[in-house]
Design an enzyme around this catalytic site. Structure first.
Site, PDB file in Angstrom:
ATOM      1  N   HIS A   8       0.779  -1.510  -0.011  1.00 57.31           N
ATOM      2  CA  HIS A   8      -0.160  -0.399   0.055  1.00 57.31           C
ATOM      3  C   HIS A   8       1.461   0.817   0.003  1.00 57.31           C
ATOM      4  O   HIS A   8       1.928   1.328   0.404  1.00 57.31           O
ATOM      5  CB  HIS A   8      -0.551  -0.290   1.080  1.00 57.31           C
ATOM      6  CG  HIS A   8      -2.121   1.188   1.031  1.00 57.31           C
ATOM      7  ND1 HIS A   8      -1.892   2.535   1.317  1.00 57.31           N
ATOM      8  CD2 HIS A   8      -3.386   1.089   0.261  1.00 57.31           C
ATOM      9  CE1 HIS A   8      -3.659   3.341   1.181  1.00 57.31           C
ATOM     10  NE2 HIS A   8      -3.621   1.769   0.466  1.00 57.31           N
TER      11      HIS A   8
ATOM     12  N   ASP B  70      -7.980  -5.325   0.023  1.00 59.67           N
ATOM     13  CA  ASP B  70      -8.654  -5.544  -1.095  1.00 59.67           C
ATOM     14  C   ASP B  70      -7.817  -7.480  -1.197  1.00 59.67           C
ATOM     15  O   ASP B  70      -8.792  -8.415  -1.580  1.00 59.67           O
ATOM     16  CB  ASP B  70      -7.967  -5.138  -2.602  1.00 59.67           C
ATOM     17  CG  ASP B  70      -8.640  -4.046  -2.954  1.00 59.67           C
ATOM     18  OD1 ASP B  70      -9.746  -3.687  -2.967  1.00 59.67           O
ATOM     19  OD2 ASP B  70      -7.597  -3.524  -3.782  1.00 59.67           O
TER      20      ASP B  70
HETATM   21  N1  CMC Z   1       3.898  -7.798  -5.240  1.00 55.84           N
HETATM   22  C1  CMC Z   1       5.741  -7.374  -4.678  1.00 55.84           C
HETATM   23  N2  CMC Z   1       6.426  -6.636  -4.675  1.00 55.84           N
HETATM   24  C2  CMC Z   1       5.595  -5.412  -4.345  1.00 55.84           C
HETATM   25  C3  CMC Z   1       4.445  -5.116  -3.968  1.00 55.84           C
HETATM   26  C4  CMC Z   1       3.329  -6.529  -4.208  1.00 55.84           C
HETATM   27  N3  CMC Z   1       2.168  -6.024  -4.579  1.00 55.84           N
HETATM   28  N4  CMC Z   1       4.161  -4.174  -3.700  1.00 55.84           N
HETATM   29  C5  CMC Z   1       5.008  -2.892  -4.080  1.00 55.84           C
HETATM   30  N5  CMC Z   1       6.003  -3.966  -4.570  1.00 55.84           N
HETATM   31  C6  CMC Z   1       7.675  -3.786  -4.050  1.00 55.84           C
HETATM   32  C7  CMC Z   1       8.107  -3.811  -5.571  1.00 55.84           C
HETATM   33  O1  CMC Z   1       8.439  -3.956  -6.719  1.00 55.84           O
HETATM   34  C8  CMC Z   1       9.068  -1.858  -4.766  1.00 55.84           C
HETATM   35  O2  CMC Z   1      10.047  -2.717  -4.993  1.00 55.84           O
HETATM   36  P1  CMC Z   1      12.075  -2.046  -4.901  1.00 55.84           P
HETATM   37  O3  CMC Z   1      12.166  -1.273  -3.692  1.00 55.84           O
HETATM   38  O4  CMC Z   1      12.541  -3.310  -5.105  1.00 55.84           O
HETATM   39  O5  CMC Z   1      11.640  -1.606  -6.169  1.00 55.84           O
HETATM   40  C9  CMC Z   1       8.215  -2.113  -3.707  1.00 55.84           C
HETATM   41  O6  CMC Z   1       7.812  -2.765  -3.234  1.00 55.84           O
HETATM   42  C10 CMC Z   1       8.042  -0.312  -3.544  1.00 55.84           C
HETATM   43  O7  CMC Z   1       6.621  -0.526  -4.610  1.00 55.84           O
HETATM   44  P2  CMC Z   1       5.754   0.176  -5.055  1.00 55.84           P
HETATM   45  O8  CMC Z   1       5.450   0.564  -6.331  1.00 55.84           O
HETATM   46  O9  CMC Z   1       7.136   2.259  -5.118  1.00 55.84           O
HETATM   47  O10 CMC Z   1       5.137   0.872  -4.463  1.00 55.84           O
HETATM   48  P3  CMC Z   1       3.750   2.207  -4.693  1.00 55.84           P
HETATM   49  O11 CMC Z   1       3.657   2.980  -3.555  1.00 55.84           O
HETATM   50  O12 CMC Z   1       4.420   3.192  -5.923  1.00 55.84           O
HETATM   51  O13 CMC Z   1       2.671   1.026  -5.353  1.00 55.84           O
HETATM   52  C11 CMC Z   1       0.782  -0.577  -4.844  1.00 55.84           C
HETATM   53  C12 CMC Z   1       1.375   0.810  -4.421  1.00 55.84           C
HETATM   54  C13 CMC Z   1      -0.746  -0.657  -3.737  1.00 55.84           C
HETATM   55  C14 CMC Z   1       0.137  -0.037  -6.371  1.00 55.84           C
HETATM   56  C15 CMC Z   1       1.876  -1.854  -4.519  1.00 55.84           C
HETATM   57  O14 CMC Z   1       2.778  -2.262  -3.876  1.00 55.84           O
HETATM   58  C16 CMC Z   1       1.416  -2.964  -5.952  1.00 55.84           C
HETATM   59  O15 CMC Z   1       1.150  -2.688  -6.978  1.00 55.84           O
HETATM   60  N6  CMC Z   1      -0.148  -3.337  -5.366  1.00 55.84           N
HETATM   61  C17 CMC Z   1      -0.485  -5.090  -5.530  1.00 55.84           C
HETATM   62  C18 CMC Z   1      -1.636  -4.718  -6.433  1.00 55.84           C
HETATM   63  C19 CMC Z   1      -2.525  -4.016  -5.034  1.00 55.84           C
HETATM   64  O16 CMC Z   1      -3.242  -4.671  -4.252  1.00 55.84           O
HETATM   65  N7  CMC Z   1      -3.261  -2.682  -5.192  1.00 55.84           N
HETATM   66  C20 CMC Z   1      -4.738  -2.556  -4.078  1.00 55.84           C
HETATM   67  C21 CMC Z   1      -3.671  -1.771  -3.141  1.00 55.84           C
HETATM   68  S1  CMC Z   1      -4.947  -1.172  -1.510  1.00 55.84           S
HETATM   69  C22 CMC Z   1      -6.521  -0.973  -2.175  1.00 55.84           C
HETATM   70  C23 CMC Z   1      -6.537   0.380  -3.293  1.00 55.84           C
HETATM   71  O17 CMC Z   1      -6.203   0.736  -3.064  1.00 55.84           O
HETATM   72  O18 CMC Z   1      -7.762   0.088  -4.044  1.00 55.84           O
END
Ligand code: CMC
Length: 391
Positions: free
Chosen positions: A270, A327
């Site tokens: 998140h 989710d």
């Molecule tokens: N699986 C594997 N690695 C992950 C995941 C995941 N679900 N989420 C984040 N990471 C890693 C990412 O690759 C990065 O690694 P590194 O530092 O080595 O590059 C690190 O964790 C930080 O992630 P980020 O993508 O920079 O974080 P963000 O704040 O930009 O993204 C997120 C947040 C929710 C989009 C992301 O965690 C994600 O894609 N999660 C899966 C989709 C999901 O469950 N979304 C629902 C979010 S909650 C409800 C809502 O918003 O509707």
């Protein structure tokens, strides 16, 4: 033009002042208008939460009745709108249908398009809350190939939605209190979440003084994406894939860690919560309770719990502070309630609607300026046009 700060994804940009929702990501805290989500989820109901978000206080008995009455006044949708529904193929994704229908509502309710005073906004809000629940129910009926049901003003908001979804023609209809209670709780947990992607979209579109319905329609499109609300559909699809592949959760945890692989653990991580998502904690327990109450055994719940355990013991997830989000378990409940996978994000949208409206209203009442981010340009320098013959 001065120095521009680059903040990709607005990770650290406060875009507005707000009184609605407080979120402390380090401590896993979420308050609606100051009330902790745990108390709201246990003691309140979705209608009351809608009022709280929109008006800032819990309603008195009179205020509540007036609010419910205001919504009931609009508990129908123009017949012409059904023609639009009819032309969509049954295979259409419900979120696309929902966003189109919500935008189309403007054409049939011109009074709600150009609202400026608080009173006009509150009336447009009640109109949209009522009509949107119909549109969500319509997408469900469409998916199942069933004719639509009309609203029933003897019921409360969630019961009315439940009946519009689940009433079968020529059959006695009974409300199932377990299902209605579960729906109510899920809707409460999704009702607002400060400046997330879809809410920011609603505010951004509305900041151009675009009408409420069109602004919300844009928010629905933002919510649809798998990194946002669409994750609830993606989680169940992922759990089904793991199950069909023999249930080896460790293999998928490894896959999610591999930077050469696009696969992510859906329902994990998140932008703001770096400890745990308090909504996920409540939903996990609710999923367990609801499956027990309905006497359903779902392998997806076992796989989800194993996945959570393995991931939370893994250095990759621990060091990046990646926890299950709202989710991760919600889809298991929706599935137990008989809601098709493609409908999950529609359920999220129904829950989020009062949040979107409250944020839109706040933005307009605070007279926030038009949303217009800047950029750091990195393209070609000034150059002279070259004629086609000379290229
Ligand atoms: N699986 C594997 N690695 C992950 C995941 C995941 N679900 N989420 C984040 N990471 C890693 C990412 O690759 C990065 O690694 P590194 O530092 O080595 O590059 C690190 O964790 C930080 O992630 P980020 O993508 O920079 O974080 P963000 O704040 O930009 O993204 C997120 C947040 C929710 C989009 C992301 O965690 C994600 O894609 N999660 C899966 C989709 C999901 O469950 N979304 C629902 C979010 S909650 C409800 C809502 O918003 O509707």
């Amino acid at each position: 033009t001065g120095l521009i700060t680059l903040d990709l994804g607005y990770k650290n940009t406060g875009a507005t002042l707000s009184d609605i929702t407080y979120l402390d990501g380090d401590n896993g805290e979420l308050y609606y208008r100051g009330y902790p989500i745990e108390q709201i989820a246990e003691k309140s109901n979705f209608s009351e939460v809608m009022y709280l978000l929109l008006h800032g206080e819990l309603p008195t008995q009179d205020q509540f009745l007036k609010f419910e009455g205001g919504i009931k006044k609009y508990n129908y949708v123009a017949d012409e709108m059904k023609k639009i529904l009819d032309v969509f193929p049954r295979s259409a994704h419900p979120m696309g249908v929902l966003s189109s229908l919500t935008s189309a509502l403007t054409a049939f309710n011109p009074k709600a398009v150009n609202v400026n005073s608080k009173e006009e906004m509150d009336e447009a809000a009640e109109m949209l809350l009522a009509k949107f629940s119909h549109l969500c129910a319509w997408t469900y009926r469409k998916k199942l190939g069933l004719s639509i049901n009309h609203g029933d003003n003897n019921l409360n908001y969630v019961e009315n939605f439940y009946k519009m979804c689940f009433r079968r023609p020529n059959m006695d209809f009974e409300l199932d209190p377990v299902v209605v209670g579960a729906l109510d709780k899920l809707l409460i947990l999704h009702a607002d979440h400060e400046q997330n992607c879809s809410t920011s979209t609603v505010r951004m579109v509305g900041s151009a003084h675009t009408g409420l319905f069109a602004s919300v329609s844009a928010g629905i499109s933002a919510l649809w994406g798998p990194l946002h609300g669409g994750a609830n559909q993606a989680v169940i699809e992922m759990l089904e894939m793991i199950e069909q592949d023999g249930g080896d959760v460790a293999k998928y945890v490894e896959k999610a860690k591999n930077k050469d692989d696009n696969f992510r653990l859906m329902g994990f991580g998140h932008r703001v919560y770096k400890n745990f998502d308090p909504r996920a904690t409540i939903i996990k327990k609710a999923a367990d309770d609801i499956l027990t109450a309905l006497g359903i055994e779902d392998k997806a719940l076992d796989i989800a719990m194993q996945l959570e355990r393995v991931a939370l013991e893994d250095e990759y997830f621990v060091s990046r502070k990646l926890y299950p989000n709202v989710d991760f378990y919600s889809g298991i409940i929706y599935r137990a309630l008989g809601i098709p996978t493609e409908m999950f994000t529609v359920m999220f949208a129904l829950g989020r609607l009062p949040g979107w409206i409250s944020q839109w209203k706040e933005m307009r009442l605070h007279n926030d300026p038009i949303g217009r981010p800047r950029q750091v340009y990195q393209g070609a320098q000034k150059r002279d046009y070259v004629d086609l013959s000379a290229r």
